[in-house]
Motif scaffolding. Structure first.
Motif, PDB file in Angstrom:
ATOM      1  N   LEU A  21      50.271  30.079  49.770  1.00 32.39           N
ATOM      2  CA  LEU A  21      50.691  31.448  49.478  1.00 32.39           C
ATOM      3  C   LEU A  21      49.603  32.426  49.932  1.00 32.39           C
ATOM      4  O   LEU A  21      48.422  32.069  50.016  1.00 32.39           O
ATOM      5  CB  LEU A  21      50.894  31.624  47.964  1.00 32.39           C
ATOM      6  N   THR A  22      50.021  33.662  50.183  1.00 35.01           N
ATOM      7  CA  THR A  22      49.047  34.722  50.475  1.00 35.01           C
ATOM      8  C   THR A  22      48.384  35.129  49.161  1.00 35.01           C
ATOM      9  O   THR A  22      49.039  35.193  48.115  1.00 35.01           O
ATOM     10  CB  THR A  22      49.793  35.943  51.054  1.00 35.01           C
ATOM     11  N   VAL A  23      47.083  35.409  49.226  1.00 33.80           N
ATOM     12  CA  VAL A  23      46.346  35.831  48.022  1.00 33.80           C
ATOM     13  C   VAL A  23      45.842  37.248  48.243  1.00 33.80           C
ATOM     14  O   VAL A  23      45.208  37.538  49.256  1.00 33.80           O
ATOM     15  CB  VAL A  23      45.167  34.870  47.750  1.00 33.80           C
ATOM     16  N   SER A  24      46.160  38.134  47.294  1.00 34.50           N
ATOM     17  CA  SER A  24      45.717  39.525  47.429  1.00 34.50           C
ATOM     18  C   SER A  24      44.826  39.895  46.245  1.00 34.50           C
ATOM     19  O   SER A  24      45.149  39.581  45.091  1.00 34.50           O
ATOM     20  CB  SER A  24      46.959  40.394  47.552  1.00 34.50           C
ATOM     21  N   LEU A  25      43.695  40.520  46.550  1.00 30.88           N
ATOM     22  CA  LEU A  25      42.707  40.831  45.505  1.00 30.88           C
ATOM     23  C   LEU A  25      42.810  42.289  45.079  1.00 30.88           C
ATOM     24  O   LEU A  25      42.911  43.183  45.938  1.00 30.88           O
ATOM     25  CB  LEU A  25      41.291  40.561  46.016  1.00 30.88           C
ATOM     26  N   SER A  26      42.752  42.531  43.780  1.00 30.08           N
ATOM     27  CA  SER A  26      42.747  43.911  43.273  1.00 30.08           C
ATOM     28  C   SER A  26      41.419  44.576  43.657  1.00 30.08           C
ATOM     29  O   SER A  26      40.455  43.896  44.032  1.00 30.08           O
ATOM     30  CB  SER A  26      42.889  43.913  41.749  1.00 30.08           C
ATOM     31  N   ARG A  27      41.374  45.897  43.502  1.00 32.40           N
ATOM     32  CA  ARG A  27      40.139  46.616  43.802  1.00 32.40           C
ATOM     33  C   ARG A  27      38.990  46.122  42.922  1.00 32.40           C
ATOM     34  O   ARG A  27      37.870  45.932  43.369  1.00 32.40           O
ATOM     35  CB  ARG A  27      40.376  48.120  43.575  1.00 32.40           C
ATOM     36  N   GLN A  28      39.293  45.877  41.641  1.00 30.84           N
ATOM     37  CA  GLN A  28      38.256  45.384  40.722  1.00 30.84           C
ATOM     38  C   GLN A  28      37.726  44.034  41.210  1.00 30.84           C
ATOM     39  O   GLN A  28      36.516  43.788  41.218  1.00 30.84           O
ATOM     40  CB  GLN A  28      38.829  45.260  39.297  1.00 30.84           C
ATOM     41  N   ALA A  29      38.651  43.156  41.614  1.00 29.12           N
ATOM     42  CA  ALA A  29      38.237  41.813  42.048  1.00 29.12           C
ATOM     43  C   ALA A  29      37.360  41.915  43.298  1.00 29.12           C
ATOM     44  O   ALA A  29      36.310  41.266  43.392  1.00 29.12           O
ATOM     45  CB  ALA A  29      39.466  40.957  42.335  1.00 29.12           C
ATOM     46  N   GLU A  30      37.775  42.753  44.255  1.00 33.63           N
ATOM     47  CA  GLU A  30      36.992  42.922  45.490  1.00 33.63           C
ATOM     48  C   GLU A  30      35.588  43.425  45.176  1.00 33.63           C
ATOM     49  O   GLU A  30      34.605  42.899  45.676  1.00 33.63           O
ATOM     50  CB  GLU A  30      37.675  43.936  46.430  1.00 33.63           C
ATOM     51  N   SER A  31      35.502  44.467  44.309  1.00 34.79           N
ATOM     52  CA  SER A  31      34.173  45.044  44.096  1.00 34.79           C
ATOM     53  C   SER A  31      33.305  44.117  43.250  1.00 34.79           C
ATOM     54  O   SER A  31      32.090  44.031  43.457  1.00 34.79           O
ATOM     55  CB  SER A  31      34.262  46.467  43.528  1.00 34.79           C
ATOM     56  N   SER A  32      33.910  43.374  42.350  1.00 31.51           N
ATOM     57  CA  SER A  32      33.141  42.417  41.569  1.00 31.51           C
ATOM     58  C   SER A  32      32.549  41.335  42.486  1.00 31.51           C
ATOM     59  O   SER A  32      31.361  40.995  42.406  1.00 31.51           O
ATOM     60  CB  SER A  32      34.080  41.825  40.515  1.00 31.51           C
ATOM     61  N   LEU A  33      33.377  40.814  43.416  1.00 36.83           N
ATOM     62  CA  LEU A  33      32.886  39.777  44.336  1.00 36.83           C
ATOM     63  C   LEU A  33      31.819  40.329  45.280  1.00 36.83           C
ATOM     64  O   LEU A  33      30.856  39.635  45.615  1.00 36.83           O
ATOM     65  CB  LEU A  33      34.056  39.204  45.154  1.00 36.83           C
ATOM     66  N   ALA A  34      31.985  41.600  45.684  1.00 37.95           N
ATOM     67  CA  ALA A  34      31.038  42.208  46.635  1.00 37.95           C
ATOM     68  C   ALA A  34      29.628  42.269  46.042  1.00 37.95           C
ATOM     69  O   ALA A  34      28.638  42.278  46.768  1.00 37.95           O
ATOM     70  CB  ALA A  34      31.510  43.600  47.029  1.00 37.95           C
ATOM     71  N   GLN A  35      29.545  42.285  44.703  1.00 39.60           N
ATOM     72  CA  GLN A  35      28.221  42.375  44.072  1.00 39.60           C
ATOM     73  C   GLN A  35      27.591  41.007  43.825  1.00 39.60           C
ATOM     74  O   GLN A  35      26.481  40.914  43.309  1.00 39.60           O
ATOM     75  CB  GLN A  35      28.349  43.096  42.730  1.00 39.60           C
ATOM     76  N   MET A  36      28.295  39.953  44.161  1.00 41.83           N
ATOM     77  CA  MET A  36      27.774  38.616  43.865  1.00 41.83           C
ATOM     78  C   MET A  36      27.101  38.017  45.090  1.00 41.83           C
ATOM     79  O   MET A  36      27.567  38.188  46.217  1.00 41.83           O
ATOM     80  CB  MET A  36      28.906  37.697  43.403  1.00 41.83           C
ATOM     81  N   ALA A  37      25.991  37.280  44.836  1.00 42.47           N
ATOM     82  CA  ALA A  37      25.226  36.697  45.944  1.00 42.47           C
ATOM     83  C   ALA A  37      26.129  35.807  46.807  1.00 42.47           C
ATOM     84  O   ALA A  37      26.019  35.794  48.028  1.00 42.47           O
ATOM     85  CB  ALA A  37      24.058  35.896  45.390  1.00 42.47           C
ATOM     86  N   GLU A  38      27.025  35.079  46.168  1.00 41.40           N
ATOM     87  CA  GLU A  38      27.890  34.147  46.908  1.00 41.40           C
ATOM     88  C   GLU A  38      29.273  34.739  47.149  1.00 41.40           C
ATOM     89  O   GLU A  38      30.257  34.010  47.290  1.00 41.40           O
ATOM     90  CB  GLU A  38      28.067  32.870  46.099  1.00 41.40           C
ATOM     91  N   GLY A  39      29.348  36.088  47.170  1.00 37.62           N
ATOM     92  CA  GLY A  39      30.646  36.763  47.205  1.00 37.62           C
ATOM     93  C   GLY A  39      31.595  36.280  48.289  1.00 37.62           C
ATOM     94  O   GLY A  39      32.771  36.065  48.041  1.00 37.62           O
ATOM     95  N   ASN A  40      31.073  36.081  49.500  1.00 38.59           N
ATOM     96  CA  ASN A  40      31.961  35.681  50.604  1.00 38.59           C
ATOM     97  C   ASN A  40      32.550  34.298  50.379  1.00 38.59           C
ATOM     98  O   ASN A  40      33.744  34.070  50.571  1.00 38.59           O
ATOM     99  CB  ASN A  40      31.211  35.708  51.943  1.00 38.59           C
TER     100      ASN A  40
END
Ligand code: SAM
Length: 223
Positions: free
Chosen positions: A151-170
């Protein structure tokens, strides 16, 4: 028989673990040899292999039945346990092929692997190199012949910005897409309103599935 190692993975709970190895290439694991077996010479030569077989104990599977309902068949058809890869077997032994990412012998012996389908803390019974000329055969895959759809997975804005702040975000973003894209819902629970909670790789994730799209509602670092 001895437990020779412990496998530490991204998956602290069974819910959400890929159903087979290699389905989530971004998932990582560490095979840490137990002290009695942590001899660097015991893995000498293994660095030449790209993949290894792991034999392990399904330590959180109790009991067995002669038939099981594979999720691949929608959970409503029964097949023989020996025609399945179910953890609920008379001898709860699993086997998986993982990519071998590296070997660390600085302090004990640790094999770094990826493409994992196993619970964190799983006891390991054996490690063997994967031999392409012997282990890779042209074969028929029974009821599970087809590669599972994703399935396609779509991330909310909160999820994107939370991951962007994590060292292993990618890596974590890829891991979420790969694992949730496999549709971890139990086969007979397709309530479109339902919000699911998953724990993986140190994250608490809330998601739901709407019209074949996985919507990741929130991602937070687990305490
Ligand atoms: N590739 C292995 C095999 O074929 O033996 C495992 C396949 S089995 C279908 C994978 C599932 O087993 C995972 O999705 C998870 O639900 C479950 N599992 C993984 N590790 C486990 C453990 N230590 N104890 C019980 N169940 C486990």
């Amino acid at each position: 028989m001895d437990i020779i190692a412990d496998l530490f993975t991204d998956f602290p709970e069974k819910f959400g673990i890929p159903r087979q190895a290699g389905q989530a290439p971004s998932s990582q694991g560490r095979v840490v040899l137990r002290p009695a077996f942590a001899r660097p010479e015991a893995v000498r030569g293994l660095e030449g292999y790209s993949h290894i077989w792991l034999l392990f104990q399904f330590h959180q599977a109790q009991g067995w039945r002669p038939t099981v309902r594979p999720p691949r068949l929608g959970g409503n058809r029964r097949l023989g346990v020996f025609a399945s890869r179910s953890p609920f077997r008379p001898n709860p032994i699993g086997l998986s092929v993982f990519r071998l990412e590296g070997i660390d012998c600085d302090d004990g012996v640790c094999l770094h692997v990826s493409g994992v389908d196993i619970l964190d803390g799983t006891p390991v019974l054996d490690i063997k190199p994967y031999l392409p000329w012997a282990d890779c055969v042209s074969a028929q895959g029974g009821f599970a012949d087809e590669v599972p759809a994703t399935l396609t997975v779509s991330l909310s804005r909160q999820a994107e910005s939370s991951l962007a702040q994590m060292a292993e975000g990618n890596r974590l973003r890829s891991l979420l897409a790969q694992t949730l894209g496999l549709d971890p819902r139990p086969a007979y629970h397709e309530d479109p309103e339902r919000i699911y909670f998953s724990n993986l790789a140190g994250l608490e994730v809330q998601w739901r599935i709407c019209e074949d799209v996985v919507e990741v509602l929130s991602v937070d670092a687990a305490d």
